[in-house]
Design a protein around this motif. Structure first.
Motif, short mmCIF file in Angstrom:
data_model
loop_
_atom_site.label_atom_id
_atom_site.label_comp_id
_atom_site.label_asym_id
_atom_site.label_seq_id
_atom_site.Cartn_x
_atom_site.Cartn_y
_atom_site.Cartn_z
N TYR A 92 1.93 -0.17 -2.14
CA TYR A 92 1.20 0.04 -0.88
C TYR A 92 1.90 -0.65 0.29
CZ TYR A 92 -2.49 1.48 -4.06
OH TYR A 92 -3.20 2.13 -5.02
N GLU B 72 -0.61 10.11 -6.36
CA GLU B 72 -2.03 10.02 -6.69
C GLU B 72 -2.66 11.37 -7.01
OE1 GLU B 72 -3.35 6.30 -3.80
OE2 GLU B 72 -3.21 8.32 -2.97
N TYR C 57 -9.38 6.58 -3.38
CA TYR C 57 -9.71 5.51 -2.43
C TYR C 57 -10.32 4.30 -3.15
CZ TYR C 57 -9.19 9.68 0.39
OH TYR C 57 -8.71 10.83 0.95
N THR D 262 1.09 -2.49 3.03
CA THR D 262 -0.05 -3.25 3.51
C THR D 262 0.25 -3.82 4.90
OG1 THR D 262 0.77 -5.26 2.48
CG2 THR D 262 -0.66 -3.83 1.15
N ARG E 251 -7.46 2.29 -4.40
CA ARG E 251 -6.90 1.47 -3.32
C ARG E 251 -7.80 0.28 -3.01
NH1 ARG E 251 -5.33 6.29 1.02
NH2 ARG E 251 -3.96 7.49 -0.38
N PRO F 4 -2.12 2.78 2.52
CA PRO F 4 -3.52 2.68 2.08
C PRO F 4 -4.53 3.11 3.14
CG PRO F 4 -2.64 0.51 2.54
CD PRO F 4 -1.50 1.46 2.66
#
Length: 562
Positions: free
Chosen positions: A271, A314, A432, A273, A435, A305
């Motif tokens: 991810y 995904e 989601y 971030t 995540r 994300p």
């Protein structure tokens, strides 16, 4: 229990319930609803139809018993009357024997004649000859007595009249002896002790489907179904007991995620971030090598994300989840269709199998025997017992035996389809919630998250440095495979006016206006505009081996700290 690992695992149970674990729980809930919905309804309707069949069989057995009783009751009544009149029959037979004794003494007695010189009486072969001889002897004896008393008067007439008359005109019938023997034998048998019995033999009937048809068929069938229902309820109870522990699997899944997060630095570390962006911005300000914006080929390995779009990495779990939901939905639809079809069939049976039964019988027998003789009285006691009369009129129907099928209510359909819709929603929310798991774990382990992000950033820096070399080897190998496998297919597509364009670097479809094709002769490699720019406008698929394209400065230091 108060450790960060445990508290984080408990908190991660909530996004897990919205994700794959919750979908699994809903799938079990749907199966539970199917068991208590269409499966239980099918079982109930089938049991109702089987009970209806049993009730109809009981009704037919009842009617058969009525008709059989109506047929045999007169004969049983006759025999019963004979049994009841046995003492009277015995008394009549004794009276007959007493009256016949006088006749028997006359026929069988040895009196009224002179037995001397009458050997023929004792050597007779039959009762007829014996009685004739006795009658002759008695006649001779009477005549001789008359002669002895009236010898004077009869002496002249003996040879002329009496001897020929006794010989020729003896009043004995030709069948008297045979008739007497039969009558004597009958009287002797009649004189014996008169007894009557009624013996009924019960034949054991074979069972039908394990049930004795002479018993209550519907009750036996209900008992068998009840035993099966108890077994099914026990199995359902065990399943419900196991379902009560499904939260343990949710907790173990959450605990396993936290454990791998803390032990494996590669686990779920894909991810971009906020800390990742901060590191990249700091390097930009320092004038060092940076990663953002990502090259198009690098976007497949990293996930934003904050983006609402589903990343290609995904997408596969989402597709698998949708396939599971679709297969479950197909099974549900098939089961509901079977339940509906059976309901329509059973309802059709109920509406068109109503039957009315009518059992009518009129029986009247009247045998009149006249006279007041012994034989007449005897016949009136025997044959007269057949004088019976009966009337039977039974009206019935199988209305109470008709099946009453049940259809599923709207609540049953809601309890089945609502979880399916929630499962479809969870398939999309799974991305989601996965995540969100990382965000919640980061809150409990911030230092571990920083190490993970630093590792990811440094790994991407190293991949960026070797990006050109990796793409050059990749494109050369891909070109050889493409030429050997798809050259014929592409040639055919070009002839029909259909050309496929996709980028050899990012493997994505490219519009014809945005496609960049290598200008080298014999090279058919196509790039998208961004990948062509990332490669420095050089086609490494046909670039000579002994030449090198623009290289990244490998002496640039890699950032490992904050």
């Amino acid at each position: 229990m108060f450790s960060s690992l445990f508290r984080c695992s408990v908190l991660l149970m909530f996004p897990s319930m919205i994700g794959s674990q919750g979908r699994t729980f809903l799938m079990v809930f749907v199966l539970h609803g199917l068991y208590h919905g269409p499966i239980a309804n099918i079982q109930h309707n089938v049991q109702d139809v089987a009970s209806s069949m049993g009730c109809n069989i009981d009704l037919q057995i009842t009617h058969s018993k009525v008709m059989w009783r109506m047929l045999t009751e007169p004969y049983v009544q006759v025999v019963q009357e004979i049994v009841n009149d046995s003492e009277e029959f015995q008394q009549m037979s004794q009276n007959v024997s007493k009256k016949f004794q006088k006749i028997q003494d006359e026929v069988m007695g040895r009196y009224g004649y002179d037995s001397l010189g009458k050997e023929s009486v004792h050597t007779a072969n039959s009762t007829q000859e014996e009685y004739v001889a006795k009658t002759r002897g008695r006649c001779d004896y009477v005549v001789q007595q008359g002669i002895s008393r009236c010898q004077d008067w009869f002496s002249a007439k003996w040879k002329e009249l009496m001897t020929s008359w006794c010989t020729e005109n003896i009043p004995v019938e030709g069948n008297f002896g045979q008739t007497f023997d039969k009558l004597n034998d009958s009287i002797n048998r009649l004189a014996e002790h008169f007894t009557t019995n009624v013996v009924l033999k019960n034949l054991e009937q074979q069972s039908v489907f394990g049930v004795n048809v002479l018993q209550n068929f519907s009750k036996e069938l209900s008992r068998v179904f009840q035993e099966k229902m108890e077994i099914a309820e026990k199995i359902a109870g065990v399943i419900n007991f196991l379902l009560s522990f499904t939260f343990i699997t949710v907790f173990t899944s959450a605990f396993g995620y936290v454990r791998q997060f803390c032990r494996d630095i590669h686990f779920d570390n894909v991810y971009i971030t906020t800390y990742f962006r901060q590191i990249d911005a700091r390097r930009i300000r320092a004038g060092k090598r940076h990663l953002l914006p990502l090259k198009k080929a690098e976007q497949e390995s990293l996930i934003n994300p904050w983006s609402l779009f589903i990343h290609p990495s995904e997408l596969m779990p989402v597709i698998v989840a949708f396939l599971q939901v679709a297969s479950l939905a197909l099974f549900v639809c098939v089961l509901l269709a079977v339940d509906r079809i059976l309901y329509n069939i059973f309802d059709l049976i109920r509406r068109h199998t109503f039957t009315t039964y009518s059992v009518t019988s009129v029986q009247h027998a009247d045998i009149v025997i006249g006279g007041d003789s012994m034989l007449a009285r005897l016949l009136r006691k025997t044959i007269g017992a057949f004088n019976t009369s009966s009337n039977l009129d039974v009206q019935s129907s199988n209305l109470h035996c008709l099946p009453q099928p049940h259809s599923l209510s709207q609540s049953n359909y809601l309890w089945i389809f609502l979880p399916l819709l929630l499962m479809c929603l969870m398939c999309c929310l799974q991305v989601y919630t996965n995540r969100l798991r990382r965000v919640l774990t980061t809150f409990y382990f911030p230092k571990r998250e920083k190490k993970r992000i630093l590792f990811l950033y440094n790994l991407q820096i190293q991949k960026r440095i070797s990006f050109i070399n990796r793409q050059r080897h990749r494109l050369r190998n891909q070109k050889q495979t493409f030429i050997t496998v798809l050259s014929v297919l592409l040639a055919l597509l070009k002839r029909v006016g259909c050309r496929l364009h996709w980028c050899w670097v990012c493997d994505r479809f490219v519009k014809q206006k945005q496609a960049v094709q290598c200008s080298s002769v014999g090279c058919t490699v196509i790039y998208c505009q961004q990948c062509w720019t990332d490669l420095g406008n050089i086609c490494y698929a046909c670039f000579p081996h002994n030449r090198c394209g623009p290289q990244d400065n490998g002496s640039d230091s890699v950032y490992y700290g904050c």
